[in-house]
Design a protein around this motif. Structure first.
Motif, PDB file in Angstrom:
ATOM      1  N   ALA A 176      15.745  -0.665  -2.708  1.00  0.00           N
ATOM      2  CA  ALA A 176      16.577  -1.381  -3.676  1.00  0.00           C
ATOM      3  C   ALA A 176      16.644  -2.868  -3.385  1.00  0.00           C
ATOM      4  O   ALA A 176      16.738  -3.688  -4.305  1.00  0.00           O
ATOM      5  N   ASP A 177      16.565  -3.260  -2.104  1.00  0.00           N
ATOM      6  CA  ASP A 177      16.647  -4.675  -1.747  1.00  0.00           C
ATOM      7  C   ASP A 177      15.275  -5.346  -1.668  1.00  0.00           C
ATOM      8  O   ASP A 177      15.175  -6.497  -1.267  1.00  0.00           O
ATOM      9  N   ASN A 178      14.230  -4.617  -2.031  1.00  0.00           N
ATOM     10  CA  ASN A 178      12.867  -5.166  -2.083  1.00  0.00           C
ATOM     11  C   ASN A 178      12.300  -5.473  -0.688  1.00  0.00           C
ATOM     12  O   ASN A 178      11.262  -6.124  -0.569  1.00  0.00           O
ATOM     13  N   VAL A 179      12.965  -4.973   0.345  1.00  0.00           N
ATOM     14  CA  VAL A 179      12.535  -5.276   1.713  1.00  0.00           C
ATOM     15  C   VAL A 179      11.437  -4.328   2.183  1.00  0.00           C
ATOM     16  O   VAL A 179      10.553  -4.713   2.943  1.00  0.00           O
ATOM     17  N   THR A 180      11.460  -3.078   1.730  1.00  0.00           N
ATOM     18  CA  THR A 180      10.577  -2.050   2.274  1.00  0.00           C
ATOM     19  C   THR A 180       9.749  -1.395   1.178  1.00  0.00           C
ATOM     20  O   THR A 180      10.266  -1.039   0.119  1.00  0.00           O
ATOM     21  N   VAL A 181       8.456  -1.242   1.471  1.00  0.00           N
ATOM     22  CA  VAL A 181       7.557  -0.457   0.623  1.00  0.00           C
ATOM     23  C   VAL A 181       7.449   0.937   1.229  1.00  0.00           C
ATOM     24  O   VAL A 181       7.148   1.086   2.422  1.00  0.00           O
ATOM     25  N   LEU A 182       7.700   1.948   0.416  1.00  0.00           N
ATOM     26  CA  LEU A 182       7.616   3.329   0.874  1.00  0.00           C
ATOM     27  C   LEU A 182       6.366   3.964   0.279  1.00  0.00           C
ATOM     28  O   LEU A 182       6.194   3.962  -0.949  1.00  0.00           O
ATOM     29  N   ILE A 183       5.482   4.501   1.130  1.00  0.00           N
ATOM     30  CA  ILE A 183       4.236   5.132   0.681  1.00  0.00           C
ATOM     31  C   ILE A 183       4.283   6.585   1.127  1.00  0.00           C
ATOM     32  O   ILE A 183       4.129   6.886   2.315  1.00  0.00           O
ATOM     33  N   ARG A 184       4.478   7.493   0.162  1.00  0.00           N
ATOM     34  CA  ARG A 184       4.673   8.907   0.472  1.00  0.00           C
ATOM     35  C   ARG A 184       4.002   9.790  -0.582  1.00  0.00           C
ATOM     36  O   ARG A 184       4.504   9.842  -1.709  1.00  0.00           O
ATOM     37  N   PRO A 185       2.877  10.447  -0.205  1.00  0.00           N
ATOM     38  CA  PRO A 185       2.105  10.290   1.034  1.00  0.00           C
ATOM     39  C   PRO A 185       1.099   9.153   0.889  1.00  0.00           C
ATOM     40  O   PRO A 185       0.934   8.598  -0.203  1.00  0.00           O
ATOM     41  N   VAL A 186       0.429   8.833   1.975  1.00  0.00           N
ATOM     42  CA  VAL A 186      -0.646   7.840   1.877  1.00  0.00           C
ATOM     43  C   VAL A 186      -1.862   8.501   1.251  1.00  0.00           C
ATOM     44  O   VAL A 186      -2.145   9.678   1.492  1.00  0.00           O
ATOM     45  N   LEU A 187      -2.557   7.730   0.426  1.00  0.00           N
ATOM     46  CA  LEU A 187      -3.798   8.185  -0.197  1.00  0.00           C
ATOM     47  C   LEU A 187      -4.947   7.317   0.312  1.00  0.00           C
ATOM     48  O   LEU A 187      -4.729   6.305   0.976  1.00  0.00           O
ATOM     49  N   ARG A 188      -6.150   7.729  -0.033  1.00  0.00           N
ATOM     50  CA  ARG A 188      -7.314   6.912   0.323  1.00  0.00           C
ATOM     51  C   ARG A 188      -7.161   5.500  -0.220  1.00  0.00           C
ATOM     52  O   ARG A 188      -7.457   4.512   0.451  1.00  0.00           O
ATOM     53  N   SER A 189      -6.620   5.375  -1.427  1.00  0.00           N
ATOM     54  CA  SER A 189      -6.444   4.062  -2.063  1.00  0.00           C
ATOM     55  C   SER A 189      -5.307   3.252  -1.439  1.00  0.00           C
ATOM     56  O   SER A 189      -5.157   2.065  -1.730  1.00  0.00           O
ATOM     57  N   SER A 190      -4.504   3.885  -0.569  1.00  0.00           N
ATOM     58  CA  SER A 190      -3.395   3.166   0.066  1.00  0.00           C
ATOM     59  C   SER A 190      -3.868   2.192   1.134  1.00  0.00           C
ATOM     60  O   SER A 190      -3.125   1.282   1.530  1.00  0.00           O
ATOM     61  N   GLY A 191      -5.067   2.385   1.640  1.00  0.00           N
ATOM     62  CA  GLY A 191      -5.571   1.492   2.670  1.00  0.00           C
ATOM     63  C   GLY A 191      -5.864   0.110   2.107  1.00  0.00           C
ATOM     64  O   GLY A 191      -6.189  -0.052   0.939  1.00  0.00           O
ATOM     65  N   GLY A 192      -5.729  -0.911   2.956  1.00  0.00           N
ATOM     66  CA  GLY A 192      -6.032  -2.278   2.532  1.00  0.00           C
ATOM     67  C   GLY A 192      -5.086  -3.267   3.149  1.00  0.00           C
ATOM     68  O   GLY A 192      -4.307  -2.951   4.062  1.00  0.00           O
ATOM     69  N   SER A 193      -5.121  -4.492   2.642  1.00  0.00           N
ATOM     70  CA  SER A 193      -4.308  -5.587   3.170  1.00  0.00           C
ATOM     71  C   SER A 193      -3.060  -5.760   2.312  1.00  0.00           C
ATOM     72  O   SER A 193      -3.149  -6.025   1.111  1.00  0.00           O
ATOM     73  N   TYR A 194      -1.896  -5.617   2.941  1.00  0.00           N
ATOM     74  CA  TYR A 194      -0.624  -5.809   2.259  1.00  0.00           C
ATOM     75  C   TYR A 194      -0.065  -7.180   2.636  1.00  0.00           C
ATOM     76  O   TYR A 194      -0.119  -7.580   3.801  1.00  0.00           O
ATOM     77  N   GLN A 195       0.458  -7.897   1.649  1.00  0.00           N
ATOM     78  CA  GLN A 195       1.062  -9.208   1.890  1.00  0.00           C
ATOM     79  C   GLN A 195       2.485  -9.211   1.339  1.00  0.00           C
ATOM     80  O   GLN A 195       2.757  -8.626   0.291  1.00  0.00           O
ATOM     81  N   CYS A 196       3.370  -9.872   2.093  1.00  0.00           N
ATOM     82  CA  CYS A 196       4.748 -10.070   1.648  1.00  0.00           C
ATOM     83  C   CYS A 196       5.039 -11.562   1.687  1.00  0.00           C
ATOM     84  O   CYS A 196       4.960 -12.186   2.749  1.00  0.00           O
ATOM     85  N   GLN A 197       5.346 -12.139   0.528  1.00  0.00           N
ATOM     86  CA  GLN A 197       5.671 -13.562   0.462  1.00  0.00           C
ATOM     87  C   GLN A 197       7.185 -13.702   0.332  1.00  0.00           C
ATOM     88  O   GLN A 197       7.789 -13.209  -0.617  1.00  0.00           O
ATOM     89  N   VAL A 198       7.792 -14.364   1.326  1.00  0.00           N
ATOM     90  CA  VAL A 198       9.232 -14.639   1.292  1.00  0.00           C
ATOM     91  C   VAL A 198       9.417 -16.125   1.019  1.00  0.00           C
ATOM     92  O   VAL A 198       8.677 -16.961   1.538  1.00  0.00           O
ATOM     93  N   SER A 199      10.395 -16.455   0.199  1.00  0.00           N
ATOM     94  CA  SER A 199      10.544 -17.854  -0.193  1.00  0.00           C
ATOM     95  C   SER A 199      11.985 -18.187  -0.528  1.00  0.00           C
ATOM     96  O   SER A 199      12.818 -17.305  -0.783  1.00  0.00           O
ATOM     97  N   ASN A 200      12.268 -19.479  -0.484  1.00  0.00           N
ATOM     98  CA  ASN A 200      13.467 -20.060  -1.065  1.00  0.00           C
ATOM     99  C   ASN A 200      13.042 -21.408  -1.644  1.00  0.00           C
ATOM    100  O   ASN A 200      11.868 -21.788  -1.504  1.00  0.00           O
ATOM    101  N   PRO A 201      13.914 -22.140  -2.310  1.00  0.00           N
ATOM    102  CA  PRO A 201      13.476 -23.371  -2.966  1.00  0.00           C
ATOM    103  C   PRO A 201      12.919 -24.448  -2.036  1.00  0.00           C
ATOM    104  O   PRO A 201      12.308 -25.411  -2.512  1.00  0.00           O
ATOM    105  N   VAL A 202      13.091 -24.309  -0.707  1.00  0.00           N
ATOM    106  CA  VAL A 202      12.615 -25.360   0.192  1.00  0.00           C
ATOM    107  C   VAL A 202      11.515 -24.898   1.132  1.00  0.00           C
ATOM    108  O   VAL A 202      10.956 -25.705   1.879  1.00  0.00           O
ATOM    109  N   SER A 203      11.169 -23.603   1.132  1.00  0.00           N
ATOM    110  CA  SER A 203      10.141 -23.117   2.050  1.00  0.00           C
ATOM    111  C   SER A 203       9.608 -21.770   1.585  1.00  0.00           C
ATOM    112  O   SER A 203      10.232 -21.083   0.768  1.00  0.00           O
ATOM    113  N   ALA A 204       8.454 -21.395   2.140  1.00  0.00           N
ATOM    114  CA  ALA A 204       7.844 -20.101   1.827  1.00  0.00           C
ATOM    115  C   ALA A 204       6.914 -19.715   2.964  1.00  0.00           C
ATOM    116  O   ALA A 204       6.319 -20.569   3.626  1.00  0.00           O
ATOM    117  N   MET A 205       6.778 -18.411   3.204  1.00  0.00           N
ATOM    118  CA  MET A 205       5.848 -17.882   4.192  1.00  0.00           C
ATOM    119  C   MET A 205       5.274 -16.581   3.665  1.00  0.00           C
ATOM    120  O   MET A 205       5.932 -15.852   2.910  1.00  0.00           O
TER     121      MET A 205
END
Length: 321
Positions: A176-205
């Motif tokens: 609900a808070d967008n903090v966690t991705v839940l993968i249940r169950p994992v599939l072959r297509s679940s593999g790969g590179s996951y990115q999380c971009q966190v930001s506010n008006p003065v910075s981002a990572m």
């Protein structure tokens, strides 16, 4: 007192109170903790200096500048005032500097000008990382969570996979808070590179995590000729879709060959090489296996056809003797 004069004076005061509502941008302004922000007015420098410039914050005075400056001690080393335009610079920002700022300017011979703007101060984002429980993930058997963590004032979290927005599905969901991705169950297509971009008006990572899903082997196949001339060198190549890469073994006509790699090499095709070649791919993590079969025949060359015709002719000749 003349009532018409009183009414006119009241209207002038109201007009003066509202005359400068547009001298500041609509805002809000954003600033970083320990940083600097400038409250810029829309006023151009005039030939005659303003009679008075006054800035306040949450009802308390910051500075009033007439022929002399009266500055609140809390701001004495943190502000600079541009008397020509009324702009204010505020340095060494803290979270408590968030709020509404008001400026009142009285020009020489003009109506009072004023404006209000909101400043929001944010802690810059640091230490962004995606965490996942240490586990060996197997297709259709395992589940996992990816949690995006960071320090600072976080306004938004945006999830991506392989550089594209993360697609939610029956097995992929967000907390609900967008903090966690839940993968249940994992599939072959679940593999790969996951990115999380966190930001506010003065910075981002952006944090990244490569997720490995073990699967297979699937689609085992043998690449090679189905027939070969006697004496020809023959190479059979076995492939399979598998993570981790599969181990291979070969059988010939149901017998073990002790060839345990993806390539089976026949140095010289002979009669003893004709038959069924079976390649078995095994995944040592999923503990699954998958096989493919190729039937290799001897190709008939020109001498072979001549010999066959001779046999046929001799058979026909005996029929009429």
């Amino acid at each position: 007192m003349d009532r018409s004069f009183t009414w006119t004076a009241a209207m002038l005061l109201l007009a003066g109170a509202c005359a400068g509502d547009g001298i500041l941008p609509p805002g809000p302004l954003s600033g970083a903790v320990a940083g600097t922000v400038r409250f810029t007015t829309s006023l151009a420098p005039t030939q005659s200096p303003f009679l008075s410039v006054s800035w306040s914050f949450k009802g308390g005075s910051i500075i009033t500048s007439t022929s002399v400056n009266s500055t609140d001690p809390a701001y004495s080393n943190r502000i600079s005032l541009d008397r020509a335009t009324g702009a204010l610079e505020l340095r060494n920002l803290g979270l408590l500097d968030s709020g509404v700022y008001t400026v009142i300017i009285i020009p020489d011979g003009g109506l009072q000008l004023q404006g209000k703007i909101t400043l929001n101060v944010y802690v810059p984002i640091t230490g962004a990382v995606i965490r996942s429980p240490a586990a060996v993930l197997i297709e259709d058997q395992s589940s996992t969570n990816l949690t995006c963590e960071a320090s600072g004032s976080i306004s938004t979290r945006h999830w991506m996979k392989d550089g594209l927005p993360l697609q939610l599905s029956d097995n992929v969901s967000l907390s609900a808070d967008n903090v966690t991705v839940l993968i249940r169950p994992v599939l072959r297509s679940s593999g790969g590179s996951y990115q999380c971009q966190v930001s506010n008006p003065v910075s981002a990572m952006t944090a990244a995590l490569n997720l490995t899903v073990n699967y297979g082997p699937y689609n085992t196949s043998i690449t090679g000729p189905s027939s070969a001339s006697l004496g020809q060198r023959v190479t059979l190549q076995c492939t399979a879709a598998s993570v981790p890469p599969a181990n291979f073994s070969w059988m010939f006509n149901g017998n073990e060959t002790h060839v345990n790699n993806s390539v089976y090499l026949i140095e010289e095709m002979g009669g003893a090489s004709v038959g069924n070649y079976t390649c078995t791919a095994r995944n040592m993590v999923t503990m699954k296996e998958n096989s493919a079969l190729l039937n290799l025949r001897a190709a008939c060359t020109a001498p072979c056809w001549s010999f066959s015709l001779l046999l046929i002719s001799g058979f026909n000749l005996r029929r009429f003797m």
